[in-house]
Design an enzyme around this catalytic site. Structure first.
Site, short mmCIF file in Angstrom:
data_model
loop_
_atom_site.label_atom_id
_atom_site.label_comp_id
_atom_site.label_asym_id
_atom_site.label_seq_id
_atom_site.Cartn_x
_atom_site.Cartn_y
_atom_site.Cartn_z
N SER A 1 0.84 -1.19 0.00
CA SER A 1 0.00 0.00 0.00
C SER A 1 0.88 1.25 0.00
O SER A 1 1.70 1.44 -0.88
CB SER A 1 -0.96 -0.04 1.19
OG SER A 1 -1.93 0.97 1.10
N ASP B 1 -10.05 -4.48 -4.87
CA ASP B 1 -9.49 -3.51 -3.94
C ASP B 1 -10.34 -2.25 -3.91
O ASP B 1 -10.52 -1.59 -4.93
CB ASP B 1 -8.05 -3.17 -4.36
CG ASP B 1 -7.27 -2.44 -3.27
OD1 ASP B 1 -7.85 -1.58 -2.61
OD2 ASP B 1 -6.06 -2.73 -3.12
N HIS C 1 -8.47 -4.71 -0.21
CA HIS C 1 -7.20 -4.04 0.09
C HIS C 1 -6.47 -4.67 1.27
O HIS C 1 -5.24 -4.65 1.30
CB HIS C 1 -7.47 -2.55 0.40
CG HIS C 1 -6.22 -1.72 0.46
ND1 HIS C 1 -5.42 -1.49 -0.63
CD2 HIS C 1 -5.62 -1.07 1.51
CE1 HIS C 1 -4.39 -0.72 -0.29
NE2 HIS C 1 -4.49 -0.46 1.00
#
Length: 290
Positions: A173, A238, A267
């Site tokens: 991320s 996601d 995610h």
């Protein structure tokens, strides 16, 4: 990398009065959690530290296994004192992951994950907390993010003597941002980009097709300079960083290996799918050793 929603007035401000990159970064990315650990100096051994986890860290192993975790501090070129963690997962590991974690977590929360991941893919893991996260001093910013990983990289190489060819840079991320930046400047054993973003503006405004001068985290413009093998991992559902970001990053990597697109994953749950560990094992044990 949650908390990316912008109000209508904020959207208008972005278009009418573009902010500086640091303000985009602060709005879109940084959510330091409440600290889940401390680093205490050993009273009888000055300069040696021990990890003290609180209940929110949710440590899943025994006290004996905690002895395989070494914590310390290093200083960045921008003045932050950042916390580091070296997790010795495997006595015969060839590779060490330099892991840059996602948003809204710190080293305490990641410690159990690191222990489990490293033992399953036969890698040791070295990680650090960004400025303003966990036991690290300073404030989160894009510039600090790059200085933080530089300090971690230098510390891993000098204190632990790990050679670049035996380091796998792993970013998740927001952690893919410093990972891509470092990988664009140094050749390493390999790179893993897990739920990567193209840039801050492209997350906030999905129709963005170019990198504006006020954009933050422009990984899409740096990833073509990464000369190491790259494994891209992304969930197809996601909800924070759209799957299209992973596809675009993959297509820009000169030495990308077969990616892992996890069907149905969002995610924060890619690691729960069996193919996640299977793909990493194959990457480390087969693709990087042949």
């Amino acid at each position: 990398m949650s908390g990316m929603g912008l109000s209508f007035s904020e959207l208008c401000c972005l278009f009418c009065c573009p902010p500086c990159p640091s303000k985009i970064a602060a709005k879109l990315a940084f959510l330091p959690p409440e600290k889940t650990y401390d680093i205490a100096e050993e009273p009888e051994e000055p300069g040696k530290f021990k990890l003290v986890l609180n209940d929110k860290a949710e440590w899943q192993y025994s006290e004996r296994e905690k002895e395989n975790i070494e914590v310390s501090f290093t200083r960045t070129t921008r003045g932050s004192r950042i916390a580091t963690m070296f997790v010795r997962c495997s006595p015969n590991a060839r590779f060490t992951l330099l892991h840059s974690h996602g948003n809204a977590v710190d080293l305490g929360q990641m410690s159990s994950f690191y222990m489990g991941l490293g033992s399953r893919i036969n890698c040791n893991i070295f990680s650090y907390d960004y400025s303003g996260y966990g036991a690290s001093s300073g404030k989160p910013s894009e510039k600090n993010l790059y200085a933080d990983i530089d300090a971690a990289w230098n510390f891993l190489r000098t204190k632990y003597g790990i050679s670049p060819e035996n380091i796998i840079l792993y970013g998740q991320s927001i952690g893919t941002v410093p990972t891509v930046d470092l990988a664009s400047r140094y050749e390493v054993g390999a790179v893993v980009l897990h739920s990567a973003l193209m840039s801050g503006m492209r997350v906030a405004f999905p129709q963005t097709k170019r990198t504006w001068f006020f954009d933050a985290f422009p990984s899409i413009d740096k990833v073509s300079r990464v000369s190491s093998p790259v494994l891209v991992i992304h969930g197809t559902e996601d909800e924070v960083i759209d799957f299209s970001h992973g596809l675009a990053i993959y297509e820009k990597c000169p030495r990308a290996v077969d990616p892992l697109w996890v069907e149905g994953a969002g995610h924060n749950d890619v690691e729960l799918y069996n193919q996640y560990l299977d793909r990493l094992r194959h990457f480390v044990a087969q693709e990087l050793t042949n």
